[in-house]
Scaffold this motif. Sequence first.
Motif, PDB file in Angstrom:
ATOM      1  N   THR A   1       0.890  -1.157   0.000  1.00  5.88           N
ATOM      2  CA  THR A   1       0.000   0.000   0.000  1.00  5.88           C
ATOM      3  C   THR A   1       0.925   1.203   0.000  1.00  5.88           C
ATOM      4  O   THR A   1       1.693   1.378   0.949  1.00  5.88           O
ATOM      5  N   TYR A   2       0.859   1.993  -1.062  1.00  3.12           N
ATOM      6  CA  TYR A   2       1.806   3.077  -1.217  1.00  3.12           C
ATOM      7  C   TYR A   2       1.835   3.939   0.048  1.00  3.12           C
ATOM      8  O   TYR A   2       0.781   4.274   0.558  1.00  3.12           O
ATOM      9  N   PRO A   3       3.012   4.303   0.599  1.00  4.71           N
ATOM     10  CA  PRO A   3       4.370   4.081   0.071  1.00  4.71           C
ATOM     11  C   PRO A   3       5.045   2.824   0.619  1.00  4.71           C
ATOM     12  O   PRO A   3       6.254   2.669   0.480  1.00  4.71           O
ATOM     13  N   VAL A   4       4.285   1.954   1.239  1.00  3.68           N
ATOM     14  CA  VAL A   4       4.871   0.762   1.861  1.00  3.68           C
ATOM     15  C   VAL A   4       5.131  -0.302   0.801  1.00  3.68           C
ATOM     16  O   VAL A   4       4.216  -0.682   0.061  1.00  3.68           O
ATOM     17  N   ARG A   5       6.381  -0.748   0.741  1.00  7.77           N
ATOM     18  CA  ARG A   5       6.770  -1.785  -0.224  1.00  7.77           C
ATOM     19  C   ARG A   5       7.058  -3.098   0.498  1.00  7.77           C
ATOM     20  O   ARG A   5       7.136  -3.138   1.723  1.00  7.77           O
ATOM     21  N   LEU A   6       7.243  -4.132  -0.291  1.00  5.55           N
ATOM     22  CA  LEU A   6       7.329  -5.498   0.244  1.00  5.55           C
ATOM     23  C   LEU A   6       8.268  -5.625   1.445  1.00  5.55           C
ATOM     24  O   LEU A   6       7.903  -6.196   2.468  1.00  5.55           O
ATOM     25  N   TRP A   7       9.472  -5.069   1.345  1.00  8.53           N
ATOM     26  CA  TRP A   7      10.452  -5.283   2.412  1.00  8.53           C
ATOM     27  C   TRP A   7      10.247  -4.354   3.600  1.00  8.53           C
ATOM     28  O   TRP A   7      11.011  -4.392   4.565  1.00  8.53           O
ATOM     29  N   ASP A   8       9.200  -3.517   3.536  1.00  8.88           N
ATOM     30  CA  ASP A   8       8.816  -2.703   4.698  1.00  8.88           C
ATOM     31  C   ASP A   8       7.863  -3.467   5.611  1.00  8.88           C
ATOM     32  O   ASP A   8       7.466  -2.939   6.660  1.00  8.88           O
ATOM     33  N   VAL A   9       7.456  -4.658   5.189  1.00  7.28           N
ATOM     34  CA  VAL A   9       6.367  -5.372   5.854  1.00  7.28           C
ATOM     35  C   VAL A   9       6.871  -6.689   6.444  1.00  7.28           C
ATOM     36  O   VAL A   9       7.680  -7.382   5.831  1.00  7.28           O
ATOM     37  N   CYS A  10       6.354  -7.033   7.634  1.00  9.51           N
ATOM     38  CA  CYS A  10       6.719  -8.288   8.302  1.00  9.51           C
ATOM     39  C   CYS A  10       6.122  -9.483   7.568  1.00  9.51           C
ATOM     40  O   CYS A  10       5.174  -9.342   6.812  1.00  9.51           O
ATOM     41  N   PRO A  11       6.669 -10.674   7.810  1.00 10.66           N
ATOM     42  CA  PRO A  11       6.115 -11.884   7.186  1.00 10.66           C
ATOM     43  C   PRO A  11       4.969 -12.476   8.009  1.00 10.66           C
ATOM     44  O   PRO A  11       4.722 -12.058   9.141  1.00 10.66           O
ATOM     45  N   ASN A  12       4.287 -13.464   7.445  1.00  9.78           N
ATOM     46  CA  ASN A  12       3.394 -14.347   8.197  1.00  9.78           C
ATOM     47  C   ASN A  12       4.254 -15.458   8.769  1.00  9.78           C
ATOM     48  O   ASN A  12       4.863 -16.207   8.006  1.00  9.78           O
ATOM     49  N   SER A  13       4.316 -15.563  10.081  1.00  9.18           N
ATOM     50  CA  SER A  13       5.151 -16.613  10.687  1.00  9.18           C
ATOM     51  C   SER A  13       4.318 -17.523  11.562  1.00  9.18           C
ATOM     52  O   SER A  13       3.301 -17.122  12.119  1.00  9.18           O
ATOM     53  N   ASP A  14       4.797 -18.756  11.708  1.00  7.70           N
ATOM     54  CA  ASP A  14       4.276 -19.689  12.707  1.00  7.70           C
ATOM     55  C   ASP A  14       5.326 -19.758  13.807  1.00  7.70           C
ATOM     56  O   ASP A  14       6.519 -19.847  13.506  1.00  7.70           O
ATOM     57  N   GLY A  15       4.871 -19.744  15.054  1.00  7.05           N
ATOM     58  CA  GLY A  15       5.854 -19.848  16.128  1.00  7.05           C
ATOM     59  C   GLY A  15       5.199 -19.704  17.487  1.00  7.05           C
ATOM     60  O   GLY A  15       4.036 -19.307  17.607  1.00  7.05           O
TER      61      GLY A  15
END
Lengths: 388, 150
Positions: free
Chosen positions: A201-215
């Motif tokens: 979502t502009y200006p947020v790009r892929l590497w600005d965002v956390c992953p979906n993790s299991d833990g």
Amino acid sequence: MGRPVAIIGVGQTKHGRRFDVSYPELVKEAVDAVFEITGIDPGDIDGVVSGTMPSMMEGVALTHFYFADVLRSVGKPIMKTETCGSTGASLAITGYYWVASGMADLVLVVGSEKMNEGDSQATMTTVLEPFYQRYFIAGAPGIFSMQSQEWSVRFGIPEEKIRAAATKLTIDHHKDAFDNPYAHIKKELTEDEVNNARIITYPVRLWDVCPNSDGACAVIFASEDKVRQMDRKPAWIKGVGYSGEEYWFGDSDKVVWQSAIQASREAYKMAGITNPIEQLDVAEVYNPFTFQELLFYECFGFCDFGKACDETLKGTFARDGKLACDPSGGTLCTNPIGATGLIRVSEAALQVTGQAGDHQIPGAKLALAHAMGGVDQYNAVLILGSEL
Amino acid sequence: MSKDYNTLRHVVRLPHSYAAGPVWTRFYEGLKEEKIYGARCDKCSRIYVPARSFCPNCHENLDEWVEVSQEGEVVSWAYSSDREFFGMQVKPPFIIALIKLDNTDSNFLHFVGGVDFDKSAIEAGQRVRAVWNDEKKGHMMDIKYFEPIG
């Protein structure tokens, strides 16, 4: 003020895509780890606190009952704490209260998530009611993007400067994650890769965002008496602060952000911190988005409002900087949400007890742990120290 | 070598009938008439949009409903180009925005439309005006979106 309370041990799973185990089996890994590390007999635990994201993300309602056996909670009091993204910090505060009140001496606190099994962004939408706000919430990134845009306008921060600071943060964190054996995403990133990544979502790009993790993450809180009986370094809870806001997103200021400011100031006051950047050695700031991490630095008084980008670019918050922030790689690299806040607390405990391994900040004595929950509605901060 | 284990697919779908109550019902009836209602607090003089039953600051009952301006200023916005996910009621791409309607004291959350969906389509401070759907269903999407003016 209650009795002194310390964290006496932490256990984490290897976080990531964990389709190799069922959900209870995943929780068991963290619980077994903390009992093995501390040598505590599960029978000596007085009570258990468990937490996750809302049931719609879990696929099973009442997860703390589902996990009853792996939590070793049979025949013991068990409670669930749930505050969305800040669940883990709220879990820690619940465990802290239980021991501080004098009603328990040893409390097992467990946070967990299996994000890859469900639809995390669809669940996020159900956090809001269907009358008004649910239409407009494009998962978490939309809200955080609006917040960062407002921040940049309010303080006149040029877009290029925010981009540069966010890029430095994500490159640093993904590199730091190599030194954290439990981290999910570890990657050598280049500036070009980050700056040209797909827009979420502009200006947020892929590497600005956390992953979906299991833990999962399990922590044992202990009274001073219990600590004295054990030959283990305690991480003392020096301060806790948390604060909520109005439900309707448009009612409150998300830039000069009351709940984040107030949570940190309450925790500072309790811990006797008057100058966080000088007194803290390390901070595990909840950073699901690079842009939000920058804003948190300002809300927590690590620097003035509008200055986080400059300070970040100067290296103030890098691992070898004045206040190391998220040397574990943080939420940006690992986000099993129900566990995430508790992982921040655990990382702070590992740091002040000198057990953080390859990502240890040398000589760390005082640490901040933080998490944020709801649609920018709630913040919780804990201060942990090596000395009582 | 790691072994692949089975997964079990199971879908939980639970229909809900959410009671709107008197405040949303009245607000939605206003939308059907192309009116946006706010509520004014006697004590702090703030006007909240959408209208509500009590002031979140003073906790006074809000009995005074006022029709508010359909024009205002974009406070912040986000362009969402990303994937559609389960349960989304409006499909991306779209621009969500916090809009300060004229002479009100809270930000109204809605879409901005009538522009090319591009990252530079809009800026904070942009004046916008409500555009209504022809067919009214008595819910928030009776306002199609807010479009830039001026």
